[in-house]
Scaffold this active site. Structure first.
Site, mmCIF file in Angstrom:
data_model
loop_
_atom_site.group_PDB
_atom_site.id
_atom_site.type_symbol
_atom_site.label_atom_id
_atom_site.label_comp_id
_atom_site.label_asym_id
_atom_site.label_seq_id
_atom_site.Cartn_x
_atom_site.Cartn_y
_atom_site.Cartn_z
ATOM 1 N N GLY A 60 1.544 5.706 4.459
ATOM 2 C CA GLY A 60 0.445 6.194 5.282
ATOM 3 C C GLY A 60 -0.815 5.375 5.142
ATOM 4 O O GLY A 60 -1.887 5.788 5.580
ATOM 5 N N GLY A 67 0.847 -1.185 0.000
ATOM 6 C CA GLY A 67 0.000 0.000 0.000
ATOM 7 C C GLY A 67 0.876 1.226 0.000
ATOM 8 O O GLY A 67 2.063 1.152 0.332
ATOM 9 N N GLY A 80 -1.417 2.617 6.646
ATOM 10 C CA GLY A 80 -1.732 1.943 7.906
ATOM 11 C C GLY A 80 -1.171 0.538 7.993
ATOM 12 O O GLY A 80 -1.532 -0.219 8.881
ATOM 13 N N LYS A 81 -0.244 0.187 7.059
ATOM 14 C CA LYS A 81 0.312 -1.170 7.061
ATOM 15 C C LYS A 81 1.058 -1.472 8.356
ATOM 16 O O LYS A 81 0.801 -2.477 9.017
ATOM 17 C CB LYS A 81 1.291 -1.340 5.877
ATOM 18 C CG LYS A 81 0.717 -1.038 4.526
ATOM 19 C CD LYS A 81 1.758 -1.234 3.436
ATOM 20 C CE LYS A 81 2.997 -0.371 3.582
ATOM 21 N NZ LYS A 81 2.833 1.006 3.129
ATOM 22 N N GLU A 123 8.918 -4.281 6.217
ATOM 23 C CA GLU A 123 9.789 -3.698 5.199
ATOM 24 C C GLU A 123 11.207 -4.268 5.242
ATOM 25 O O GLU A 123 12.169 -3.545 5.498
ATOM 26 C CB GLU A 123 9.836 -2.163 5.339
ATOM 27 C CG GLU A 123 8.435 -1.573 5.242
ATOM 28 C CD GLU A 123 8.390 -0.228 4.549
ATOM 29 O OE1 GLU A 123 9.418 0.176 3.988
ATOM 30 O OE2 GLU A 123 7.325 0.389 4.566
#
Lengths: 326, 309, 452
Positions: B62, B59, B64-65, B199
């Site tokens: 920002g 996504g 919300g992941k 990440e």
């Protein structure tokens, strides 16, 4: 100036019971701050709790020495829980403010006039160490050499004090080479990482707070053996002295607290002796002897600043494993 | 809501779409919301994560992941919602218990424990070490045997991740990419069933990215489930079996990587983020260091490390 | 977490600056000390008219029936003085300074037919510390009359009111200093343990100057001394940032380390104060005396003026933070320093301004607090924890929160003294701090997301 007396006084600080008490309290702070990264600024409070617990158990309840010592440990554990429960989930500087506040609350409470029958109020307590000295197995007399000459009671209090220091040092060394020590050192580095690996960080912090706090309480016991219990001794300056000497020796080292305590007291005594000597012999005329006595606190303050800025790992600390966290 | 080309998929029980049921889910979440002030950072109605697969959570910035990730792993508390892991409810369970249940995570900004050696970092990841108990710790014989076992396992893992030569170095002396590897290896020490990587490719140089991707595939081959967060869509194409797309806190699309990229909701989500937020984009650009700055920072860091030795 | 410490030798400038600042600070204070000391020794200090501490009260047999000529003996701290009630039933005795006193009502001095309501409770312990005007109650009544219960309640209400007034005044002084702590914490994240010494610094500099300017007429002496003190206090704040914290920030030194540096500074500076000022308490006498009744509370004009000054300055600080460009930039830096830097704000310059502002406000707080309770070498250190408590209660880093927290702490310390022993008043404030942290860790006004 009488260099012999000044040097003798300074060297005798190495073994003094007060040095042992400071070393013990500093071992406690090394567990909190050096290994776990907890900013306990209330070690003076733990020392006061230990001192009063022993004195009140002895004078107030008439308990024997062993029971009074158990009381010291119990009271320190309870105090650690009271401090830790609200703060160990919060950011590090909250613990600092709460511990320093709690230590001051203890000092205000023990010196309040209303509690004079229990705590002696502002004048404190004395006459509690009879039972301790009655246990002294050393026959009456004076032993030793040079600056290390003491009475039988003088030896007794030093032996007990330094034995406690030795036990604490070995205990902390055993713990810090163990997986338990690995976890608390991990918390010092990054508590979220340790949490993500399935460790109950809150519980470990509490264990560390209790261990260091009990060492602080025992330090309070050793501290009062050669003197009376006086609430004025347990101000925040006491905590900061302990931080200074710990940083001097190295916060996360086994012998740092001991070496730091010895250097701290020898240097203080030496500088104080020299300054007072200079004033009394008229070489330094702009200071009164009273003022000269205060210079050592300035030295401590400046030393603390310089140490933290330029040698955070301590004089003997490992340069690789710097002794700071957070 | 979504015009995904594939209507069914072997992983899915029923029609493919945001919040679709899986044949064999390992995590099932319902009604999870998290508000910051007036902003709803996470608002997930229903999502299931398939077992034994590599799932990517993607996504725009920002979306919300990471917040959702933090909620699932107990590092943040939701305003509402429940979720289960292997059938066991994990809502409002503290983070350390989530990890013990077999759901282990890493962090976007690596959290290697700088003043512990690489080996100590690894050992900290192990479970069932009785020596982590205060009283047992004092008596070495009580925990020495387990210590040998986990040291062996740690060394094997370090060899696999090519960090064995560094095992006695402080973790602080590792490069950024090596720290990512260490963190992943450390998470594996506890033999988790679900590995959650936040990440894992961020800030890693391209050469190491390939090796990281290889390690992630290796986890699946060993039977673990993987959920990883990534904001670069193209990075995930090669290795993920399933892609979940978040935007503005919601799950907007799901599907296999080949088709999800063409989903109109996904394109809107990514384009939308660029369209109406000129300011936001500017800030992002400001945050990115220039090449000169990055080099200067790397040089400075190198100097500091030398200074510490 | 890894610590970035470049080798010490690489920063000789930092060391030089610190040493230079410290030497300069000591020299400055010593210089003032010599000037002040010689001024003091030249002419003995005048007797403390308009003394800082008074004890007094109203003796009346019911409302509207004041007793004239009743005598109260006040002893302690080397004095033994009798206060006699006037036609309005009021009596008061000036105290030489903070300390423990006893006040005893002489029942024989009461007129025929009037006797104490509690004949075996005629002595009061008085602990003069922060409150400058201490009101005592000696209930008396018609002979044989049963003690009037309503009067007890009214007297309690009077006492509470007195303490509320004192609490607000004390709270305003705390607020000035607390906002300084809060601004520094907000912009840099630093808990400044040397902040108490900034309070003391203001009070001591003002004390020396008011002694040096004794020949001048009021109010010129106060204005001149005040202005110089504020400039010196601002410079003290500037020196701390320029000499210590700026170099530490540019070296990337961690906040805990910087905090311990402030602890060392606090200790060193405090004992420099001892050497130049001594360990005794000194009263600040600016030739301004008299008192005013606010309801049942008697407050000296000095305190009223100080409170008004505090309130005005606090409003100005509020306007500065919300209306001016620099103020807005300060709040932006507090919110998110890197974002502020990215949008073109010179963060270091803002931090420097904050330190100067904090130094000035805190020095002013020291002057006013010194006028209120006298000057001593550790007066600031004694209230340091109250300042932290105020800032923490209000929500770390929120300037408005610091004001609310300070007023709350001021009221809590003073009003609790109605029921609790005077020597536990600070303890109460700290207990409240811990309890509030338990329930609401972010403080009254802080935002939840900021914590942990």
């Amino acid at each position: 100036m009488d260099w012999g007396t000044i040097l003798g006084n300074a060297i005798s600080q190495i073994a003094s019971p007060t040095t042992a008490a400071y070393a013990l309290a500093a071992i406690g702070i090394s567990v909190h701050f050096g290994y776990t990264g907890l900013l306990n600024f209330g070690q003076a409070g733990f020392m006061a709790i230990g001192a009063y617990a022993f004195a009140i158990a002895t004078l107030g309840f008439g308990w024997p020495v062993w029971a009074a010592l158990l009381m010291v440990i119990l009271a320190s554990v309870v105090f650690a829980f009271i401090l830790g429960l609200p703060t160990l989930r919060l950011r590090a500087d909250y613990l600092a403010i709460v511990t320093i506040a709690a230590a001051e609350i203890v000092r205000y409470v023990v010196s309040t006039t209303g509690l004079t029958p229990v705590t002696g109020g502002a004048s404190g307590l004395s006459g509690f160490s009879g039972g301790f000295y009655a246990l002294n197995p050393i026959p009456e007399g004076t032993y030793g050499f040079g600056p290390f000459t003491y009475t039988a009671d003088g030896w007794w209090v030093r032996i007990v004090g330094w034995t406690l220091v030795a036990i604490a040092t070995v205990l902390v060394w055993l713990l810090m080479r163990s997986p338990w020590g690995r976890v608390v050192k991990g918390i010092r580095e990054d508590e979220d990482a340790v949490r993500s690996l399935g460790k109950n960080v809150y519980s470990y912090k509490m264990q560390s707070l209790v261990l260091g706090g009990v060492l602080g309480g025992l330090a309070g016991f050793v501290f009062i053996l050669p003197r009376a219990v006086q609430p004025g001794n347990y101000g925040t300056a006491l905590t900061f002295f302990i931080y200074t000497l710990l940083l001097l020796g190295g916060a996360a080292t086994v012998f740092g607290p001991i070496v730091g305590a010895m250097i701290f007291w020898v240097v203080l005594s030496l500088s104080n002796g020299i300054i007072v000597g200079l004033v009394e012999s008229g070489i330094v005329s702009f200071l009164t002897p009273d003022q000269a006595g205060q210079i050592r606190f300035i030295i401590v303050g400046v030393a603390l600043m310089l140490l933290v800025i330029f040698r955070p790992q301590g004089i003997f600390g490992n340069k690789k494993e710097l002794s700071f966290s957070v | 809501m979504s015009d995904t080309a594939v209507a069914s998929h072997p992983l899915v029980d029923g029609a493919v779409g945001p919040g679709c049921k899986k044949v064999d889910p390992i995590v099932v979440a319902d009604g999870v919301t998290r508000q910051f002030g007036g902003l709803k950072a996470v608002d997930v109605e229903h999502v299931e994560i398939p077992r034994g697969q590599i799932t990517a959570l993607i996504g725009p910035n920002g979306a919300g992941k990471t917040t959702f990730f933090n909620l699932l792993t107990g590092f943040d508390k939701p305003n509402t919602g429940s979720w289960s892991f292997e059938g066991r409810s994990l809502a409002r369970v503290p983070a350390f218990k989530v990890a013990r249940a077999g759901m282990v995570r890493t962090f976007q900004l690596t959290k290697s424990l700088g003043r512990l050696t690489v080996l100590q970092n690894m050992l900290l990841g192990a479970t069932k070490q009785g020596g982590e108990n205060f009283f047992t710790a004092i008596v070495k014989p009580l925990w020495a045997k387990r210590e040998d076992e986990i040291t062996k396992r740690a060394e094997d893992l370090l060899t696999r991740f090519k960090l064995d030569a560094k095992k006695d170095d402080y973790a602080a002396s590792l490069s950024g990419g090596q720290r990512k590897l260490l963190e992943m290896a450390r998470a594996l020490m506890s033999e988790p069933t679900l590995v959650m990587l936040d990440e894992p490719m961020a800030g890693v140089n391209p050469a190491l990215t390939q090796s990281l991707l290889g390690h992630i595939r290796g986890l699946k081959e060993e039977g673990m489930s993987v959920l990883f967060v990534e904001h670069d869509m193209h990075m995930v194409r090669h290795i993920s079996d399933w892609v979940i797309v978040m935007a503005e806190g919601r799950i907007v699309a799901e599907g296999p990587p080949e088709t999800v990229m063409t989903d109109q909701a996904v394109i809107d989500a990514y384009l939308g983020a660029h369209h109406d937020e000129d300011l936001g984009e500017m800030e992002v650009e400001l945050d990115l260091p220039t090449v000169e700055e990055a080099e200067a920072a790397a040089e400075k860091k190198h100097e500091q490390q030398e200074g510490n030795h | 977490m890894r610590l970035a410490v470049p080798p010490a030798l690489r920063m000789p400038r930092g060391l030089t600056l610190i040493v230079a600042t410290f030497v300069a600070a000591v020299a400055m204070v010593l210089g003032l000390g010599v000037a002040g000391a010689s001024a003091t020794s030249a002419t003995p200090a005048p007797p403390a008219e308009g003394a800082q501490f008074t004890v007094g009260g109203i003796i009346q047999a019911g409302p509207g029936n004041p007793i004239e000529g009743a005598e109260v003996l006040v002893e302690g701290n080397g004095i033994e003085e009798t206060g006699v009630t006037g036609a309005d039933g009021r009596w008061s005795v000036a105290l030489p300074g903070p300390g423990e006193y006893t006040a005893t009502l002489d029942p024989d001095s009461l007129p025929e037919g009037i006797e104490p309501t509690q004949p075996d409770n005629l002595t009061r312990q008085v602990n003069a510390s922060t409150t400058s005007t201490i009101n005592l109650l000696f209930p008396v009544g018609e002979e044989g009359a049963a003690p009037v219960v309503r009067d007890e309640g009214a007297l309690l209400a009077d006492r509470i009111w007195t303490q509320v007034v004192n609490g607000i005044i004390f709270g305003l002084f705390l607020a000035l200093a607390a906002i300084g702590i809060s601004l520094i914490f907000g912009t840099t994240g630093l808990n400044n343990f040397a902040h108490g010494e900034m309070v003391t610094f203001g009070a001591i500099v003002f004390w020396f100057l008011s002694a040096a300017f004794r020949e001048m007429a009021f109010p010129l002496n106060v204005i001149l001394a005040g202005v110089i003190t504020l400039v010196a206090s601002g410079a003290f704040g500037w020196a701390q940032d320029a000499g210590i914290h700026k170099p530490l920030r540019s070296r990337g030194v961690k906040l805990v380390q910087a905090m311990i540096v402030t602890i060392g500074l606090s200790l060193a500076v405090r004992y420099v104060f001892v050497i130049i000022f001594g360990t005794g308490d000194q009263t600040l006498n600016v030739g301004f005396s008299g008192a005013v009744d606010i309801g049942a509370a008697r407050v000296s004009w000095t305190s009223v003026a100080s409170a008004i000054i505090s309130a005005v300055i606090l409003v100005l600080v509020g306007l500065f933070l919300t209306r001016t460009r620099i103020g807005k930039a300060t709040r932006a830096v507090s919110d998110n320093a890197s974002l502020a830097a990215a949008s073109g704000i010179n963060v270091d310059r803002i931090i420097r301004i904050v330190w100067v502002l904090a130094g000035t406000l805190t020095g002013l707080s020291g002057v006013l607090y010194g006028l209120y309770r006298g000057v001593s070498w550790d007066m600031g250190f004694q209230i340091l924890l109250l300042l932290f408590a105020a800032v923490t209660l209000g929500g770390l880093g929120s300037a408005f929160g610091a004001l609310v927290g300070a007023l709350f702490i001021g009221l809590a310390t003073e009003v609790s003294a109605v029921w609790l022993p005077n020597d536990l008043r600070y303890a109460i404030a700290l207990v409240i701090l811990i309890l509030v942290l338990l329930v609401r860790p972010q403080g009254f006004l802080g935002r939840k997301e900021r914590i942990g």
